[in-house]
Design a protein around this motif. Sequence first.
Motif, PDB file in Angstrom:
ATOM      1  N   LEU A  60      -0.265  -7.388  -1.827  1.00  0.00           N
ATOM      2  CA  LEU A  60      -0.299  -6.425  -2.929  1.00  0.00           C
ATOM      3  C   LEU A  60       1.093  -5.887  -3.279  1.00  0.00           C
ATOM      4  N   ASP A  61       2.110  -6.385  -2.589  1.00  0.00           N
ATOM      5  CA  ASP A  61       3.493  -5.961  -2.846  1.00  0.00           C
ATOM      6  C   ASP A  61       3.659  -4.452  -2.746  1.00  0.00           C
ATOM      7  N   LEU A  62       3.036  -3.848  -1.746  1.00  0.00           N
ATOM      8  CA  LEU A  62       3.148  -2.403  -1.596  1.00  0.00           C
ATOM      9  C   LEU A  62       4.497  -1.975  -1.028  1.00  0.00           C
ATOM     10  N   ASN A  63       5.334  -2.951  -0.707  1.00  0.00           N
ATOM     11  CA  ASN A  63       6.653  -2.639  -0.160  1.00  0.00           C
ATOM     12  C   ASN A  63       7.744  -2.686  -1.226  1.00  0.00           C
ATOM     13  N   LEU A  64       7.357  -2.633  -2.494  1.00  0.00           N
ATOM     14  CA  LEU A  64       8.345  -2.751  -3.563  1.00  0.00           C
ATOM     15  C   LEU A  64       9.190  -1.491  -3.727  1.00  0.00           C
ATOM     16  N   SER A  71      -1.344   0.114 -12.755  1.00  0.00           N
ATOM     17  CA  SER A  71      -1.402  -0.946 -13.765  1.00  0.00           C
ATOM     18  C   SER A  71      -0.817  -2.246 -13.232  1.00  0.00           C
ATOM     19  N   VAL A  72      -0.017  -2.159 -12.187  1.00  0.00           N
ATOM     20  CA  VAL A  72       0.552  -3.344 -11.526  1.00  0.00           C
ATOM     21  C   VAL A  72      -0.288  -3.733 -10.312  1.00  0.00           C
ATOM     22  N   LEU A  73      -0.713  -2.731  -9.543  1.00  0.00           N
ATOM     23  CA  LEU A  73      -1.464  -2.978  -8.315  1.00  0.00           C
ATOM     24  C   LEU A  73      -2.863  -3.531  -8.582  1.00  0.00           C
ATOM     25  N   ASN A  74      -3.588  -2.946  -9.502  1.00  0.00           N
ATOM     26  CA  ASN A  74      -4.998  -3.301  -9.678  1.00  0.00           C
ATOM     27  C   ASN A  74      -5.253  -4.758 -10.061  1.00  0.00           C
ATOM     28  N   PRO A  75      -4.466  -5.367 -10.951  1.00  0.00           N
ATOM     29  CA  PRO A  75      -4.710  -6.790 -11.234  1.00  0.00           C
ATOM     30  C   PRO A  75      -4.596  -7.676  -9.990  1.00  0.00           C
ATOM     31  N   LYS A  76      -3.661  -7.348  -9.093  1.00  0.00           N
ATOM     32  CA  LYS A  76      -3.504  -8.126  -7.864  1.00  0.00           C
ATOM     33  C   LYS A  76      -4.715  -7.942  -6.951  1.00  0.00           C
ATOM     34  N   LEU A  77      -5.166  -6.691  -6.818  1.00  0.00           N
ATOM     35  CA  LEU A  77      -6.299  -6.407  -5.948  1.00  0.00           C
ATOM     36  C   LEU A  77      -7.575  -7.015  -6.518  1.00  0.00           C
ATOM     37  N   LYS A  78      -7.773  -6.904  -7.818  1.00  0.00           N
ATOM     38  CA  LYS A  78      -8.966  -7.478  -8.451  1.00  0.00           C
ATOM     39  C   LYS A  78      -9.024  -8.983  -8.277  1.00  0.00           C
ATOM     40  N   ALA A  79      -7.879  -9.627  -8.374  1.00  0.00           N
ATOM     41  CA  ALA A  79      -7.839 -11.086  -8.226  1.00  0.00           C
ATOM     42  C   ALA A  79      -8.235 -11.514  -6.816  1.00  0.00           C
ATOM     43  N   GLU A  84     -10.676  -2.269  -7.439  1.00  0.00           N
ATOM     44  CA  GLU A  84      -9.589  -1.583  -8.115  1.00  0.00           C
ATOM     45  C   GLU A  84      -9.481  -0.169  -7.559  1.00  0.00           C
ATOM     46  N   VAL A  85      -8.331   0.443  -7.757  1.00  0.00           N
ATOM     47  CA  VAL A  85      -8.093   1.827  -7.342  1.00  0.00           C
ATOM     48  C   VAL A  85      -8.183   2.710  -8.572  1.00  0.00           C
ATOM     49  N   VAL A  86      -8.894   3.836  -8.452  1.00  0.00           N
ATOM     50  CA  VAL A  86      -8.963   4.809  -9.536  1.00  0.00           C
ATOM     51  C   VAL A  86      -8.413   6.136  -9.040  1.00  0.00           C
ATOM     52  N   MET A  87      -7.759   6.866  -9.922  1.00  0.00           N
ATOM     53  CA  MET A  87      -7.181   8.151  -9.561  1.00  0.00           C
ATOM     54  C   MET A  87      -8.205   9.265  -9.746  1.00  0.00           C
ATOM     55  N   VAL A  88      -8.214  10.198  -8.782  1.00  0.00           N
ATOM     56  CA  VAL A  88      -9.064  11.389  -8.872  1.00  0.00           C
ATOM     57  C   VAL A  88      -8.197  12.613  -8.563  1.00  0.00           C
ATOM     58  N   PRO A  89      -8.581  13.800  -9.063  1.00  0.00           N
ATOM     59  CA  PRO A  89      -7.740  14.980  -8.877  1.00  0.00           C
ATOM     60  C   PRO A  89      -7.857  15.626  -7.506  1.00  0.00           C
ATOM     61  N   HIS A  90      -8.965  15.357  -6.810  1.00  0.00           N
ATOM     62  CA  HIS A  90      -9.239  15.995  -5.526  1.00  0.00           C
ATOM     63  C   HIS A  90     -10.421  15.271  -4.896  1.00  0.00           C
ATOM     64  N   LEU A  91     -10.868  15.738  -3.750  1.00  0.00           N
ATOM     65  CA  LEU A  91     -12.044  15.143  -3.131  1.00  0.00           C
ATOM     66  C   LEU A  91     -13.225  15.241  -4.087  1.00  0.00           C
TER      67      LEU A  91
END
Length: 289
Positions: A60-64, A71-79, A84-91
């Motif tokens: 996932l190239d998390l060491n970049l 927008s860069v991470l999710n296409p790699k993870l989906k493939a 996919e990862v979604v953002m939330v404001p809190h628990l």
Amino acid sequence: MPLNDPVIAEQTPAVDFTIAQKWDRYSQDEHDIWNSLYAQQIDVLKGRAVPEFYHGLKALDLNLGGIPDLSVLNPKLKALTGWEVVMVPHLVPDDVFFTHLANKRFPAGRFIRGRDQMDYLEEPDVFHDIFGHVPLLARPVFADYMQAYGQGGLRALQHDCLKNLARLYWYTVEFGLMKTDAGMRIYGAGIVSSRTESVFSVDDPSPNRLHFDLERVMHTDYRIDDFQQVYFAIESFEELFKATQQDFGPLYEKMSRDKHIHPITDILETDQIYTKGSQDYANAGGRRA
């Protein structure tokens, strides 16, 4: 803390509690905090984390450098696994969390901790959620386990067994260990994102380390304010996934009648013991930094 994040404060969450990441609004200091945490954990996890964790980081190239852009991470993870990862404001509420997992969406907090919380914070931030959780979502068998967990969670809500399922998540996804030929290794996100617990969980003689058993785990209490006094170890992710491939209905019915909870330090006759801990750390009152 998240409420002090102006990007969170200016957004109204969607019905599913998601918000926009607005990656371009992260400050250079926030990126620097991510980079410091990343370097710290990569160093301390050497010889302690499962190989699959490193494979996920690389895939996932998390060491970049810097907080990942979804927008860069999710296409790699989906493939790789369809997640996919979604953002939330809190628990988020339990039903919302389970629905996201059941639909291959991992909720991650947008904010990142301050420099005074580099080792530990109570509410998960973007480093805990993405560095800690997402690399293993690149591995199909673990990704399938997480989806099955989400589906099981929706059902648990109907049987008043949410606490039992929470214990399963705690002792696997957050604080799970794996027994390998090379020794005990970490896969739980709560450990891999913590410098001090990364060392404590596999090196310290204090905690018990027992083999994973589904019902045993779901009846075992846990600590939310300090290092764990017991860890449960699997032998493979396949073992973990197989344990959840059953009809949980009868299991929930049984648990709704049996409310017994094993104290944290209990060792049962049926337990397979890897380490019988001294409990010295807990008996001394704890000292988590």
